[in-house]
Write an enzyme that holds these catalytic residues in place. Structure first.
Site, mmCIF file in Angstrom:
data_model
loop_
_atom_site.group_PDB
_atom_site.id
_atom_site.type_symbol
_atom_site.label_atom_id
_atom_site.label_comp_id
_atom_site.label_asym_id
_atom_site.label_seq_id
_atom_site.Cartn_x
_atom_site.Cartn_y
_atom_site.Cartn_z
ATOM 1 N N HIS A 215 0.759 -0.902 0.024
ATOM 2 C CA HIS A 215 -0.008 -0.022 -0.558
ATOM 3 C C HIS A 215 1.310 1.018 0.334
ATOM 4 C CE1 HIS A 215 -2.775 -2.795 1.818
ATOM 5 N NE2 HIS A 215 -3.328 -1.918 0.779
ATOM 6 N N GLU B 78 -7.953 -11.841 5.668
ATOM 7 C CA GLU B 78 -6.356 -11.954 5.856
ATOM 8 C C GLU B 78 -5.673 -11.014 7.025
ATOM 9 O OE1 GLU B 78 -7.583 -9.195 1.822
ATOM 10 O OE2 GLU B 78 -6.772 -7.669 2.726
ATOM 11 N N ASP C 141 -14.230 -7.136 -3.163
ATOM 12 C CA ASP C 141 -12.885 -7.260 -2.067
ATOM 13 C C ASP C 141 -13.358 -5.879 -1.044
ATOM 14 O OD1 ASP C 141 -10.879 -6.691 0.300
ATOM 15 O OD2 ASP C 141 -9.734 -7.779 -0.773
ATOM 16 N N ASP D 279 -2.681 -14.478 5.339
ATOM 17 C CA ASP D 279 -1.437 -13.952 4.695
ATOM 18 C C ASP D 279 -0.376 -14.937 5.261
ATOM 19 O OD1 ASP D 279 -0.568 -11.082 2.989
ATOM 20 O OD2 ASP D 279 0.897 -11.780 4.337
ATOM 21 N N GLU E 154 -15.674 -10.230 -0.083
ATOM 22 C CA GLU E 154 -14.181 -10.797 0.430
ATOM 23 C C GLU E 154 -13.972 -9.366 1.419
ATOM 24 O OE1 GLU E 154 -10.948 -11.244 -1.102
ATOM 25 O OE2 GLU E 154 -9.740 -10.413 -0.097
ATOM 26 N N HIS F 17 -3.964 -14.763 1.077
ATOM 27 C CA HIS F 17 -3.998 -13.100 0.324
ATOM 28 C C HIS F 17 -2.417 -13.029 0.041
ATOM 29 C CE1 HIS F 17 -2.953 -8.678 1.505
ATOM 30 N NE2 HIS F 17 -4.127 -8.745 0.659
ATOM 31 N N ARG G 117 -6.300 5.676 1.652
ATOM 32 C CA ARG G 117 -6.105 5.192 2.567
ATOM 33 C C ARG G 117 -4.568 5.946 3.308
ATOM 34 N NH1 ARG G 117 -7.375 -1.520 0.704
ATOM 35 N NH2 ARG G 117 -6.613 -0.837 -1.061
ATOM 36 N N GLU H 277 -3.570 -15.802 -5.745
ATOM 37 C CA GLU H 277 -3.997 -14.568 -5.993
ATOM 38 C C GLU H 277 -2.649 -14.494 -6.204
ATOM 39 O OE1 GLU H 277 -5.322 -11.928 -2.158
ATOM 40 O OE2 GLU H 277 -5.268 -10.506 -3.838
#
Ligand SMILES: C[C@H](O)[C@H](O)CC(=O)C(=O)O
Ligand SMILES: [Mg+2]
Length: 399
Positions: free
Chosen positions: A23, A269, A215, A292, A241, A319, A49, A339
């Site tokens: 991110h 996750e 998601d 994850d 999700e 994840h 975010r 994924e």
């Protein structure tokens, strides 16, 4: 028998700019474009975010070196506070141990941090150390991690893509596309209709047979999630999700019961350890769990979580987490696909998920990857020397 080397040093570094903290991207990236979050109820934190600090931690790099000079490493999210935990607390359980003592080290890391750990950042730090230990053991034994886990159950991995453009993912050969939800409950009926219009438009573009998922990144409440799922049935949504905050096990159980027939409920996750996943599984919260491996406790814990899921007829689709997931997915029948997070800013091309931090990071071609691509010792990747490592906390080895 050949003597197993001892672990001499454990080191923790931080890194900025994408990679394991995926991110941590520059402006204009799809992953930060008005995505619904639990913070979307505050208008000032709605557009980005990063505005509420999703990238505040950065990447944690853990390095373990043995007495013969072999070095294993791993990357995960956690940055400086995780580096502190690794250097000042976890190191005592690692240095001086045998390279193969992974189970005992995990147990000591977990129980030694129980008074402030159990989930979140501490489990990220434990996961980072655990993955670095598996990488080191693979280098010592000259074996890929998936072989040390018992070997592959398939020759090829297949992938769905997460990103803003499932339509492009379909053209690139992925088996499905998962798009982010953009509007949360605070954006009301208008936001709900916008969400549905985006799903309708994407279904139109990808055609009737391509898997399409959404998601929700913990952003909804039970009522909204149920309404969204029921209305989205028309657009053939394969799964919804992480609709609710991770602690709302009761909400997940209710949501799953209320989903339209055939639509799957997925989450996990932001869950950690066999005990967290036991809650999800025993309470009937979901059809697919999505641990994850860099956050749930590492490979050592993921193997246990996966056995538990198997006994509950749940699939394990980890994840993200790049090679750290691939080595696991190759070895489990209840992980039939993986994924792939599209990290190109416009989700219009396949780039290595943890770029630029890893060298030799394999990527899917036409949505697939031969397991033989993983045939290098450990996790098969190296740290990119062009990335500037920072070591914020030192400890005295053995101390
Ligand atoms: C797209 C999601 O909001 C998030 O950034 C990634 C994620 O949850 C996933 O890959 O799954
Ligand atoms: Mg997700």
């Amino acid at each position: 028998m050949k003597q197993t080397p001892l672990i001499k040093h454990l080191r923790a570094f931080t890194l900025r700019g994408g990679g394991a903290d995926y991110h941590d991207q520059a402006d204009g990236h799809w992953i930060d474009d008005h995505i619904a979050t639990p913070m979307s109820k505050y208008p000032s934190y709605r557009q980005s975010r990063r505005s509420f600090g999703i990238n505040v931690l950065g990447t944690l790099v853990v390095e373990v070196e043995d007495s013969a000079g072999n070095v294993g490493f791993a990357v995960t999210t956690g940055g400086e506070p995780a580096a502190f935990i690794v250097e000042r607390h976890l190191a005592r359980f690692v240095e001086g141990a045998k390279v193969s003592d992974i189970e005992r080290i995990w147990d000591q890391m977990y129980y030694g941090t129980l008074f402030y750990g159990r989930k979140g950042l501490v489990l990220n730090a434990i996961s980072g150390v655990d993955l670095a230990l598996w990488d080191l053991l693979g280098k010592v034994r000259q074996e890929p991690v998936y072989q040390m886990l018992g070997g592959a159950v398939r020759d090829e991995l297949q992938f769905y893509a997460t990103g803003a453009r499932p339509d492009l993912a379909r053209d690139m050969g992925f088996i499905g596309g998962k798009m982010p939800l953009h509007h949360g409950p605070a954006e009301g009926e208008e936001g709900l209709q916008k969400n549905l219009a985006l799903l309708a438009g994407m279904r139109e573009r990808v055609g009737p047979d391509f898997w399409l998922m959404v998601d929700c990144w913990m952003s909804l409440d039970l009522n909204y999630a149920t309404r969204l799922a029921q209305a989205a049935q028309e657009y053939g949504l394969k799964w919804i999700e992480e609709a609710l905050p991770p602690d709302d096990y009761w909400g997940y159980a209710a949501l799953r019961r209320q989903l339209p027939p055939g639509m799957l409920c997925t989450t996990g996750e932001h869950e950690a350890t066999r005990w967290g996943f036991r809650m999800l599984l025993e309470m009937g919260c979901c059809d697919i769990i999505q641990p994850d491996v860099g956050w749930c406790g590492g490979i050592t814990e993921l193997v246990k979580i996966s056995a538990l899921a198997d006994a509950h007829q749940a699939l394990v689709i980890p994840h993200g987490s790049s090679v750290y997931s691939y080595h696991f997915v190759a070895t489990r029948h209840n992980s039939p696909f993986a994924e792939f997070l599209m990290m190109a800013p416009q989700a219009d091309q396949v780039v290595p998920m943890f770029s630029p931090q890893l060298l030799h990071e394999p990527v899917p071609e036409h949505g697939r990857m031969r397991v033989s691509r993983l045939d290098r010792p450990g996790f098969g990747v190296e740290l990119n020397p062009a990335c500037a490592l920072h070591r914020p906390y030192l400890h005295t080895p053995g101390g």
